[in-house]
Design a protein around this motif. Sequence first.
Motif, PDB file in Angstrom:
ATOM      1  N   ARG A  21     -29.997  -6.649 -27.236  1.00  0.00           N
ATOM      2  CA  ARG A  21     -30.802  -6.131 -28.303  1.00  0.00           C
ATOM      3  C   ARG A  21     -30.604  -7.401 -29.349  1.00  0.00           C
ATOM      4  O   ARG A  21     -29.860  -8.376 -28.932  1.00  0.00           O
ATOM      5  CB  ARG A  21     -30.450  -4.981 -28.851  1.00  0.00           C
ATOM      6  CG  ARG A  21     -30.747  -3.818 -27.812  1.00  0.00           C
ATOM      7  CD  ARG A  21     -30.658  -2.263 -28.362  1.00  0.00           C
ATOM      8  NE  ARG A  21     -31.609  -2.313 -29.074  1.00  0.00           N
ATOM      9  CZ  ARG A  21     -31.684  -1.061 -30.130  1.00  0.00           C
ATOM     10  NH1 ARG A  21     -30.793  -0.126 -29.935  1.00  0.00           N
ATOM     11  NH2 ARG A  21     -32.572  -0.986 -30.911  1.00  0.00           N
ATOM     12  N   THR A  49     -29.333  -3.201 -35.977  1.00  0.00           N
ATOM     13  CA  THR A  49     -30.170  -3.658 -34.724  1.00  0.00           C
ATOM     14  C   THR A  49     -31.767  -3.542 -34.956  1.00  0.00           C
ATOM     15  O   THR A  49     -32.010  -2.431 -35.703  1.00  0.00           O
ATOM     16  CB  THR A  49     -29.828  -2.914 -33.629  1.00  0.00           C
ATOM     17  OG1 THR A  49     -29.985  -1.570 -33.740  1.00  0.00           O
ATOM     18  CG2 THR A  49     -28.380  -3.268 -33.217  1.00  0.00           C
ATOM     19  N   ALA A  52     -36.763  -0.628 -31.832  1.00  0.00           N
ATOM     20  CA  ALA A  52     -37.198  -0.794 -30.581  1.00  0.00           C
ATOM     21  C   ALA A  52     -38.588  -1.148 -30.216  1.00  0.00           C
ATOM     22  O   ALA A  52     -39.036  -1.970 -29.530  1.00  0.00           O
ATOM     23  CB  ALA A  52     -37.082   0.514 -29.772  1.00  0.00           C
ATOM     24  N   GLN A  55     -38.785  -5.009 -30.610  1.00  0.00           N
ATOM     25  CA  GLN A  55     -37.999  -5.795 -29.519  1.00  0.00           C
ATOM     26  C   GLN A  55     -38.557  -6.683 -28.788  1.00  0.00           C
ATOM     27  O   GLN A  55     -38.083  -7.800 -28.405  1.00  0.00           O
ATOM     28  CB  GLN A  55     -37.073  -4.521 -28.523  1.00  0.00           C
ATOM     29  CG  GLN A  55     -36.234  -5.270 -27.482  1.00  0.00           C
ATOM     30  CD  GLN A  55     -34.933  -5.827 -27.935  1.00  0.00           C
ATOM     31  OE1 GLN A  55     -34.367  -5.165 -29.067  1.00  0.00           O
ATOM     32  NE2 GLN A  55     -34.110  -6.463 -27.470  1.00  0.00           N
ATOM     33  N   LYS A  56     -39.522  -6.377 -28.164  1.00  0.00           N
ATOM     34  CA  LYS A  56     -40.565  -7.416 -27.358  1.00  0.00           C
ATOM     35  C   LYS A  56     -41.068  -8.451 -28.214  1.00  0.00           C
ATOM     36  O   LYS A  56     -40.859  -9.702 -27.505  1.00  0.00           O
ATOM     37  CB  LYS A  56     -41.796  -6.490 -26.602  1.00  0.00           C
ATOM     38  CG  LYS A  56     -42.616  -7.305 -25.794  1.00  0.00           C
ATOM     39  CD  LYS A  56     -43.724  -6.552 -25.227  1.00  0.00           C
ATOM     40  CE  LYS A  56     -44.594  -7.438 -24.417  1.00  0.00           C
ATOM     41  NZ  LYS A  56     -45.740  -6.678 -23.701  1.00  0.00           N
ATOM     42  N   GLN A  59     -38.058 -10.829 -28.554  1.00  0.00           N
ATOM     43  CA  GLN A  59     -37.476 -11.525 -27.399  1.00  0.00           C
ATOM     44  C   GLN A  59     -38.653 -12.619 -26.908  1.00  0.00           C
ATOM     45  O   GLN A  59     -38.134 -13.578 -26.511  1.00  0.00           O
ATOM     46  CB  GLN A  59     -37.591 -10.465 -26.341  1.00  0.00           C
ATOM     47  CG  GLN A  59     -36.962 -10.979 -25.088  1.00  0.00           C
ATOM     48  CD  GLN A  59     -35.753 -11.297 -24.992  1.00  0.00           C
ATOM     49  OE1 GLN A  59     -34.633 -10.572 -25.555  1.00  0.00           O
ATOM     50  NE2 GLN A  59     -35.328 -12.465 -24.568  1.00  0.00           N
TER      51      GLN A  59
END
Length: 68
Positions: A21, A49, A52, A55-56, A59
């Motif tokens: 993460r 963090t 969610a 996140q993509k 990344q």
Amino acid sequence: MPKLKSNRGAAKRFKPTGTGRFKHRQSFKNHILTKKSSKRKRQLRGLLTIHAADQKAVQQMLPYSRMR
């Protein structure tokens, strides 16, 4: 296939954790701090963090962040 470029702005803002993460610094801690209470500034101190849902996207901006 050529290497992918990392988004340099994202590389400066997000750091990967051991689990894959990403952590980031909290906003509203840069300037105009005199009117903010000590409690508010203290609570903005730590790293969080990323959500969610983001996140993509992060990344994709940092394709080699998992590689060590």
